[in-house]
Design a protein around this motif. Structure first.
Motif, short mmCIF file in Angstrom:
data_model
loop_
_atom_site.label_atom_id
_atom_site.label_comp_id
_atom_site.label_asym_id
_atom_site.label_seq_id
_atom_site.Cartn_x
_atom_site.Cartn_y
_atom_site.Cartn_z
N ILE A 28 0.32 5.92 -4.73
CA ILE A 28 0.70 4.86 -5.67
C ILE A 28 -0.23 4.86 -6.88
CG2 ILE A 28 0.84 2.35 -5.98
CD1 ILE A 28 1.80 2.29 -2.98
N THR A 29 -1.53 5.01 -6.65
CA THR A 29 -2.50 5.01 -7.75
C THR A 29 -2.26 6.19 -8.69
OG1 THR A 29 -4.14 3.90 -6.38
CG2 THR A 29 -4.96 5.07 -8.32
N GLU A 30 -2.05 7.39 -8.12
CA GLU A 30 -1.85 8.58 -8.95
C GLU A 30 -0.53 8.55 -9.72
OE1 GLU A 30 -2.25 11.85 -6.27
OE2 GLU A 30 -4.43 11.74 -6.27
N VAL A 44 2.80 11.87 -13.18
CA VAL A 44 2.81 13.08 -12.37
C VAL A 44 4.21 13.71 -12.35
CG1 VAL A 44 2.42 14.01 -10.06
CG2 VAL A 44 0.93 12.20 -10.92
N CYS A 45 5.22 12.90 -12.05
CA CYS A 45 6.60 13.40 -11.91
C CYS A 45 7.37 13.39 -13.22
CB CYS A 45 7.39 12.52 -10.94
SG CYS A 45 6.68 12.35 -9.32
N GLY A 46 7.05 12.45 -14.11
CA GLY A 46 7.81 12.28 -15.32
C GLY A 46 9.08 11.47 -15.12
N PRO A 101 10.16 8.75 -6.68
CA PRO A 101 10.39 8.90 -5.23
C PRO A 101 9.12 8.87 -4.37
CG PRO A 101 11.84 10.37 -6.44
CD PRO A 101 10.90 9.76 -7.45
N PRO A 102 8.00 9.54 -4.75
CA PRO A 102 6.82 9.45 -3.91
C PRO A 102 6.29 8.01 -3.80
CG PRO A 102 6.62 11.31 -5.40
CD PRO A 102 7.82 10.52 -5.83
N THR A 103 6.37 7.28 -4.91
CA THR A 103 5.89 5.89 -4.90
C THR A 103 6.78 5.02 -4.01
OG1 THR A 103 4.98 6.18 -7.11
CG2 THR A 103 5.28 3.93 -6.36
N PRO A 109 -6.14 -1.54 -8.27
CA PRO A 109 -6.93 -2.46 -9.09
C PRO A 109 -6.70 -2.15 -10.57
CG PRO A 109 -8.28 -1.44 -7.38
CD PRO A 109 -6.95 -0.76 -7.34
N LYS A 110 -6.78 -3.16 -11.41
CA LYS A 110 -6.50 -2.98 -12.84
C LYS A 110 -7.40 -1.94 -13.48
CE LYS A 110 -4.39 -7.35 -13.72
NZ LYS A 110 -4.26 -8.53 -14.54
N ARG A 111 -8.64 -1.85 -13.06
CA ARG A 111 -9.55 -0.87 -13.67
C ARG A 111 -9.15 0.56 -13.33
NH1 ARG A 111 -12.31 0.74 -9.41
NH2 ARG A 111 -13.02 -0.68 -7.82
N VAL A 112 -8.39 0.77 -12.27
CA VAL A 112 -7.96 2.10 -11.85
C VAL A 112 -6.63 2.47 -12.49
CG1 VAL A 112 -7.30 3.50 -9.86
CG2 VAL A 112 -9.18 1.88 -9.66
N ARG A 113 -5.79 1.51 -12.77
CA ARG A 113 -4.43 1.78 -13.26
C ARG A 113 -4.39 2.62 -14.51
NH1 ARG A 113 -1.61 -4.09 -12.61
NH2 ARG A 113 -2.18 -4.37 -10.43
N GLY A 114 -5.29 2.43 -15.44
CA GLY A 114 -5.26 3.17 -16.70
C GLY A 114 -6.36 4.20 -16.82
N TRP A 115 -6.82 4.73 -15.71
CA TRP A 115 -7.99 5.61 -15.73
C TRP A 115 -7.74 6.97 -16.32
CZ3 TRP A 115 -8.40 9.97 -12.39
CH2 TRP A 115 -7.38 10.08 -11.45
N ARG A 116 -6.52 7.37 -16.53
CA ARG A 116 -6.27 8.72 -17.08
C ARG A 116 -6.34 8.73 -18.57
NH1 ARG A 116 -1.92 11.38 -13.07
NH2 ARG A 116 -3.18 11.08 -11.28
#
Length: 73
Positions: free
Chosen positions: A26-28, A38-40, A46-48, A66-73
């Motif tokens: 879910i995070t990725e 990841v999938c576009g 589907p993985p989520t 967590p919100k700090r992780v959601r936009g880490w990319r």
């Protein structure tokens, strides 16, 4: 020869591993502007969906990164 009984996971260990795997998926795959990075695919990909189905089956279907992780990319 390895002892197979020692190599097996207990039910609790397997459940914890599955929870961590579902949360990682879910995070990725967390959407960036309604698309999976990841999938576009459109959200939810589907993985989520599979990961959320598993979390819902163990009573944690409302989990979000967590919100700090959601936009880490």
């Amino acid at each position: 020869m390895p002892d197979r009984a020692r190599d097996r996971l207990s039910a609790a260990q397997l459940r914890n591993r599955m929870l961590l795997s579902a949360r990682r998926i879910i995070t990725e795959h967390w959407p960036r502007v309604d698309r999976c990075p990841v999938c576009g695919c459109g959200w939810p990909c589907p993985p989520t969906e599979t990961a959320y189905d598993y979390l819902a089956s163990v009573g944690q279907g409302c989990w979000a990164p967590p919100k700090r992780v959601r936009g880490w990319r």
